[in-house]
Design a protein around this motif. Structure first.
Motif, PDB file in Angstrom:
ATOM      1  N   PHE A 228     -10.402  -3.803 -16.013  1.00  0.00           N
ATOM      2  CA  PHE A 228      -9.050  -3.260 -16.053  1.00  0.00           C
ATOM      3  C   PHE A 228      -8.786  -2.473 -14.773  1.00  0.00           C
ATOM      4  O   PHE A 228      -9.570  -1.605 -14.385  1.00  0.00           O
ATOM      5  N   VAL A 229      -7.666  -2.807 -14.110  1.00  0.00           N
ATOM      6  CA  VAL A 229      -7.230  -2.098 -12.906  1.00  0.00           C
ATOM      7  C   VAL A 229      -5.831  -1.555 -13.165  1.00  0.00           C
ATOM      8  O   VAL A 229      -4.910  -2.324 -13.480  1.00  0.00           O
ATOM      9  N   PRO A 230      -5.615  -0.239 -13.070  1.00  0.00           N
ATOM     10  CA  PRO A 230      -4.283   0.317 -13.311  1.00  0.00           C
ATOM     11  C   PRO A 230      -3.280  -0.116 -12.245  1.00  0.00           C
ATOM     12  O   PRO A 230      -3.650  -0.482 -11.122  1.00  0.00           O
ATOM     13  N   GLU A 231      -2.019  -0.069 -12.599  1.00  0.00           N
ATOM     14  CA  GLU A 231      -0.956  -0.546 -11.709  1.00  0.00           C
ATOM     15  C   GLU A 231      -0.990   0.125 -10.347  1.00  0.00           C
ATOM     16  O   GLU A 231      -0.736  -0.508  -9.319  1.00  0.00           O
ATOM     17  N   GLU A 232      -1.311   1.427 -10.315  1.00  0.00           N
ATOM     18  CA  GLU A 232      -1.261   2.150  -9.040  1.00  0.00           C
ATOM     19  C   GLU A 232      -2.375   1.736  -8.081  1.00  0.00           C
ATOM     20  O   GLU A 232      -2.358   2.129  -6.908  1.00  0.00           O
ATOM     21  N   ASP A 233      -3.325   0.921  -8.557  1.00  0.00           N
ATOM     22  CA  ASP A 233      -4.418   0.480  -7.690  1.00  0.00           C
ATOM     23  C   ASP A 233      -4.216  -0.929  -7.156  1.00  0.00           C
ATOM     24  O   ASP A 233      -5.138  -1.512  -6.562  1.00  0.00           O
ATOM     25  N   VAL A 234      -3.025  -1.490  -7.339  1.00  0.00           N
ATOM     26  CA  VAL A 234      -2.673  -2.723  -6.634  1.00  0.00           C
ATOM     27  C   VAL A 234      -2.517  -2.369  -5.154  1.00  0.00           C
ATOM     28  O   VAL A 234      -1.851  -1.390  -4.806  1.00  0.00           O
ATOM     29  N   LEU A 235      -3.149  -3.140  -4.283  1.00  0.00           N
ATOM     30  CA  LEU A 235      -3.041  -2.896  -2.847  1.00  0.00           C
ATOM     31  C   LEU A 235      -1.814  -3.623  -2.314  1.00  0.00           C
ATOM     32  O   LEU A 235      -1.746  -4.854  -2.341  1.00  0.00           O
ATOM     33  N   GLY A 236      -0.845  -2.846  -1.859  1.00  0.00           N
ATOM     34  CA  GLY A 236       0.409  -3.441  -1.422  1.00  0.00           C
ATOM     35  C   GLY A 236       1.239  -3.875  -2.610  1.00  0.00           C
ATOM     36  O   GLY A 236       1.297  -3.192  -3.634  1.00  0.00           O
ATOM     37  N   ARG A 237       1.851  -5.046  -2.492  1.00  0.00           N
ATOM     38  CA  ARG A 237       2.706  -5.567  -3.563  1.00  0.00           C
ATOM     39  C   ARG A 237       2.031  -6.731  -4.274  1.00  0.00           C
ATOM     40  O   ARG A 237       1.307  -7.511  -3.657  1.00  0.00           O
ATOM     41  N   GLU A 238       2.296  -6.824  -5.565  1.00  0.00           N
ATOM     42  CA  GLU A 238       1.768  -7.946  -6.337  1.00  0.00           C
ATOM     43  C   GLU A 238       2.287  -9.262  -5.755  1.00  0.00           C
ATOM     44  O   GLU A 238       3.455  -9.386  -5.378  1.00  0.00           O
ATOM     45  N   GLY A 239       1.399 -10.246  -5.684  1.00  0.00           N
ATOM     46  CA  GLY A 239       1.779 -11.569  -5.201  1.00  0.00           C
ATOM     47  C   GLY A 239       1.707 -11.748  -3.699  1.00  0.00           C
ATOM     48  O   GLY A 239       1.941 -12.839  -3.188  1.00  0.00           O
ATOM     49  N   GLU A 240       1.360 -10.677  -2.955  1.00  0.00           N
ATOM     50  CA  GLU A 240       1.333 -10.752  -1.492  1.00  0.00           C
ATOM     51  C   GLU A 240      -0.090 -10.819  -0.941  1.00  0.00           C
ATOM     52  O   GLU A 240      -0.328 -10.563   0.241  1.00  0.00           O
TER      53      GLU A 240
END
Length: 393
Positions: A228-240
């Motif tokens: 599980f990775v919380p939303e704030e730990d996405v690097l940059g934008r999702e899908g990029e």
């Protein structure tokens, strides 16, 4: 192009050369170098030496403790560091950390930079980059990306297996490339995630035995099991994710060229010195054309590598992406550096194949360079595609 070095870069290059010669080369037989890389105890000692010499993380902006070097300045300093087998590690400019620092500095938000970039830039921790997968997953073809994520309450859940993940054993955190499980086969929608390596769901299954041994933490098989990775730990934008991979890969390919050029120059210097001193058939080896010409060819390859690296660095310093130029440099340098080290071993004969000479170690270290960060064949394919597009226009 102006090939002269600014005075401050020339001074930094000279300081790096002296540091490698006086402080690091004497440590190259330290027993804390294992088949899977130097131990973290040794790494921390080396980083402390570089910090004391004012040479730690010179590639980073000053706000993160570095010297804010341009890509052109890196070419000079990184080559000087690469002359010693422990140089890049000591200066905190070794892969994968150097590429991860660049990626985080370019893409991460301020919280993520404080959380992950700051300790990485100060050499408090190591990191890894989890993209490559075993068959049938992604290797040279990113469209085969098999590690998947799905949305969950407050974040994402990741499942998949990566391998050849450099530095995973002992890394504090990882950058994970995964595909949206709802994206179509052959056209994955990829995202990068940040995760501490001690999180539940990250399992280092084993450390692979490889011919090189310069990377702390070795090269590992890493499984993500309902991570599980919380939303704030996405690097940059999702899908990029694929776009950000290019932000990382073009400069990282080039810094590999810089570092391994230093190692090739070391092998060449050792072989040249040997050929001057060793006599056979009534004269020094270097006076036999069969030997002297090989060393001359080394000089040609080293000069070519330095020029193509300088040009690609200049392109990046102009604010361009440099994808084509970094591909060209990567192929030329990885193959030329291999030739230089191979010839150096040949010139030294039996001695060159033994652990008594550093050439044997360099030989093992540089061979994988023709494979990682894109094998030569894939880069040639990319270059050929560019030619086809230009011809169509």
């Amino acid at each position: 192009m102006d090939f002269s070095l600014p005075p401050e870069v020339a001074e930094l290059k000279a300081r790096t050369e002296a540091f490698v010669r006086d402080a690091l080369i004497p440590l190259e037989r330290d027993p804390r170098q294992t088949p899977h890389g130097p131990t973290d105890e040794l790494r921390r000692e080396l980083n402390a030496l570089a910090r004391g010499a004012g040479l730690l993380s010179p590639h980073m902006p000053r706000e993160w403790g570095g010297l804010g070097l341009s890509h052109g300045a890196k070419a000079a300093v990184f080559e000087a560091a690469g002359y010693g087998l422990l140089g890049p590690l000591a200066l905190n400019i070794a892969a994968p950390d150097e590429g991860n620092m660049h990626l985080l500095e370019q893409v991460a938000d301020e919280r993520q930079k404080r959380r992950w970039l700051a300790p990485l830039a100060s050499a408090e921790v190591r990191s890894c980059f989890a993209m490559t997968e075993p068959h049938p997953g992604a290797g040279a073809d990113p469209a085969l990306l098999a590690t998947r994520y799905r949305k969950a309450a407050g974040g994402y859940v990741i499942n998949g297996t990566k391998w050849l993940i450099t530095g995973a054993d002992g890394a504090a955190f990882t950058i994970i490339m995964a595909r949206d499980e709802e994206s179509p086969e052959g056209q994955p929608r990829a995202t990068m995630f940040l995760a501490d390596m001690d999180r539940p769901g990250i399992v280092i299954e084993r450390t692979l035995d490889t011919i090189d041994q310069s990377f702390p933490g070795g090269h590992c098989v890493v499984a993500f099991q309902d991570l599980f990775v919380p939303e704030e730990d996405v690097l940059g934008r999702e899908g990029e994710g694929f776009r950000y991979a290019q932000v990382r890969l073009a400069p990282a390919r080039l810094t590999h060229c810089m570092r391994w050029l230093g190692a090739a120059r070391r092998a060449h210097d050792v072989a040249t010195d040997y050929a001057r001193r060793r006599h056979a058939f009534g004269k020094p080896l270097i006076d036999h054309e069969g030997v002297g010409f090989q060393l001359a060819d080394n000089e040609l390859d080293i000069h070519t590598c330095r020029l193509v690296t300088a040009h690609a660095a200049w392109v990046l310093d102009q604010g361009q992406k440099g994808r084509h130029e970094s591909s060209v440099a990567k192929v030329i340098c990885s193959e030329a550096i291999w030739r230089v080290v191979d010839r150096s071993m040949q010139v030294m004969g039996g001695l060159g194949t033994t652990g008594d000479a550093v050439v044997e170690r360099i030989f093992r270290e540089v061979r994988p360079f023709r494979i990682y960060d894109g094998p030569s064949e894939v880069h040639r394919w990319s270059i050929a595609r560019k030619l086809a597009r230009e011809g169509a226009r």
